[in-house]
Design a protein around this motif. Sequence first.
Motif, PDB file in Angstrom:
ATOM      1  N   SER A  73       0.844  -1.192   0.000  1.00 26.01           N
ATOM      2  CA  SER A  73       0.000   0.000   0.000  1.00 26.01           C
ATOM      3  C   SER A  73       0.876   1.238   0.000  1.00 26.01           C
ATOM      4  N   ALA A  74       0.289   2.364  -0.411  1.00 29.19           N
ATOM      5  CA  ALA A  74       1.031   3.619  -0.488  1.00 29.19           C
ATOM      6  C   ALA A  74       1.552   3.998   0.900  1.00 29.19           C
ATOM      7  N   PRO A  75       2.740   4.597   0.992  1.00 29.99           N
ATOM      8  CA  PRO A  75       3.600   5.041  -0.115  1.00 29.99           C
ATOM      9  C   PRO A  75       4.614   4.001  -0.576  1.00 29.99           C
ATOM     10  N   ASP A  76       4.497   2.762  -0.104  1.00 38.15           N
ATOM     11  CA  ASP A  76       5.477   1.725  -0.434  1.00 38.15           C
ATOM     12  C   ASP A  76       4.922   0.691  -1.400  1.00 38.15           C
ATOM     13  N   GLN A  77       3.847   1.029  -2.100  1.00 36.72           N
ATOM     14  CA  GLN A  77       3.253   0.080  -3.032  1.00 36.72           C
ATOM     15  C   GLN A  77       4.122  -0.054  -4.277  1.00 36.72           C
ATOM     16  N   TRP A 128       3.884   4.732  -7.671  1.00 40.15           N
ATOM     17  CA  TRP A 128       2.612   5.444  -7.804  1.00 40.15           C
ATOM     18  C   TRP A 128       1.745   4.729  -8.843  1.00 40.15           C
ATOM     19  N   PRO A 129       0.420   4.895  -8.775  1.00 37.20           N
ATOM     20  CA  PRO A 129      -0.502   4.107  -9.611  1.00 37.20           C
ATOM     21  C   PRO A 129      -0.545   4.592 -11.057  1.00 37.20           C
ATOM     22  N   PHE A 130       0.499   4.309 -11.824  1.00 34.35           N
ATOM     23  CA  PHE A 130       0.553   4.777 -13.207  1.00 34.35           C
ATOM     24  C   PHE A 130      -0.482   4.090 -14.094  1.00 34.35           C
ATOM     25  N   LEU A 131      -1.005   2.940 -13.660  1.00 31.87           N
ATOM     26  CA  LEU A 131      -2.026   2.254 -14.452  1.00 31.87           C
ATOM     27  C   LEU A 131      -3.334   3.038 -14.504  1.00 31.87           C
ATOM     28  N   ARG A 509      -4.634  14.471 -12.363  1.00 29.16           N
ATOM     29  CA  ARG A 509      -5.472  13.358 -11.908  1.00 29.16           C
ATOM     30  C   ARG A 509      -5.962  13.644 -10.500  1.00 29.16           C
ATOM     31  N   ASP A 510      -7.186  14.171 -10.392  1.00 22.47           N
ATOM     32  CA  ASP A 510      -7.718  14.523  -9.084  1.00 22.47           C
ATOM     33  C   ASP A 510      -7.929  13.307  -8.195  1.00 22.47           C
ATOM     34  N   SER A 511      -8.109  12.127  -8.805  1.00 22.93           N
ATOM     35  CA  SER A 511      -8.365  10.928  -8.013  1.00 22.93           C
ATOM     36  C   SER A 511      -7.093  10.314  -7.443  1.00 22.93           C
ATOM     37  N   MET A 512      -5.939  10.801  -7.848  1.00 26.34           N
ATOM     38  CA  MET A 512      -4.673  10.242  -7.374  1.00 26.34           C
ATOM     39  C   MET A 512      -4.411  10.698  -5.946  1.00 26.34           C
TER      40      MET A 512
END
Length: 566
Positions: A73-77, A128-131, A509-512
Amino acid sequence: MLAGRYTIIIVVFAFLLLPAPLAVENPPYESYCDGNGYAVNSTFQANLNLLTAALPVNASISPAGFATAGFGSAPDQANGLALCRGDTNASTCAACVAAAFQDAQQLCPLSKGATVYRDACVLRFASWPFLDFLQEGQWLVPELFPSIFKGPGSVNASDAWFSAAVTGIFRALVDHAMATSNATRKYFATGEMDFDPKLYGLAQCAPDLTLAQCRDCLRDLATILTTQYLSGRPPSISAFVVWCSLICSVSPVYDGRAMLQLAAPPVPPPSTTLTPPSSGRKRSAAVISAGVACSIALMLIISAICFLRFQRRINSTENNHPLKKIGRAQCTIFDLPTLQEATEHFSEKNKLGEGGFGTVYKGILSDGQEIAVKTLLGRTGDGLQQLHNEVLVLAELQHKNLVSGYMAPEYVMHGRVSPKIDVFSFGVLVLEIVTRRSNCSSDDHSTVNLLSDVWDHWSKGTMLQMLHPSLDEVAQSQALRCIHIGLLCVQSKPEDRPDISVVVFMLTRDSMGLQPPSQPAFFFGRESPSALGSDARSSYTYERSGFILGQGISVNEITLSELYPR
């Protein structure tokens, strides 16, 4: 929990059933490192190890040679994507992805983000969730920055014929890749053109793309290649992004028989040269002689006038030449051998950045002093003028009374230059724009700069007091997110600041989710007891009512609640 154990057993068992992977000895086409650093034996490294073990197996057993995964999970995902070339078998796919992970460890050691392009696969991982880039409303073709490769040499054909052939094979490949959207090898096409010499082409998209996304991605690559990179008729030319790739070469770029057999375009007709008509009636020798004499006299007069004007211009501008201005800037002048030795002959590993007029390299002088060396591209006057301006500015930056309003602390205190100093400057600029205040002044007499003001309000939960009262809830939410991103950009340590590519994603990306910032650089004041430490595990998102933080409390009109990954 039991289902998770079964999943691990199945994956390991599938890996044991795979044939022995083929040796992958060829080096990667290219690799990019774009993440912050992580510590050895850290949580992120543990998650990355899980990703390293899973992606080669999952991609090789997938019919499309494609797999994505995320661990932690973030920030170590650790998030990853692997895509094998459409004609590879399972063992080659697994070996290529595993080799790409090894490339990333060697070329991007302890980096949280890397992209590796190999002959048979592409690998991408990041913290970070680049997908999310593929989600509706997030896909932006202008944000795709392809890696371009041109082979040495030149094809023996006319420019027009070669351009028509490459354009034709690219168009056919893109159309056929769209037509195979329901096939096992989704979005994959190969082609062979009966050109002289033969041309071989390949087009591929990641299966997770929609039909429109794949079409836009491939067409964008085709446009870039055919309009900017066909000069010189290169024998091979290719473009890669994580989501799609396009290749054309005089050598085979795939295994087996091509899906498409294409005829070469017709040879364009040779250009014709028009012969001017004869002069007709001959003039007398006397008339010709008189005309020549008058012409010579006129040319001598014009030449004399031009020479005098040119001489005056030289005298008036000689002292204003950029190189002479640089010499008057009271700067130390180094000869070329000294700079070559300091930069290891302008080695790529010392490259700090590249702009429109030149490239900047890090160098170390014989006395141990670190320097930045900029090489100019070409001999344009604009480049010399820009260099002159930069030298004058840098010379003035050494003034003892100068306040460093946008300079990163590592440059101010130690003279260290890195890409993260630009991120710091950008963060200060964002905070100035949103708060409509200058970093050189402060409304609060107990603090001395804008960064201290912002952090003081942020840690106390009174951030809305720094915003203009006319802003509605939506505008306040957007402003708070920008301030949050600005604080992440002005962290004291360069490794704690996000890369500029990540900053772009944060802004668009506001959802990031955003990680909590720690105390910024150049903070003068007392730390608030309620301020979040840098080791917090919360993640911020922003909505119309304000921003959300993982604590479950509400302070000064700011709504806070716990977030969990889906």
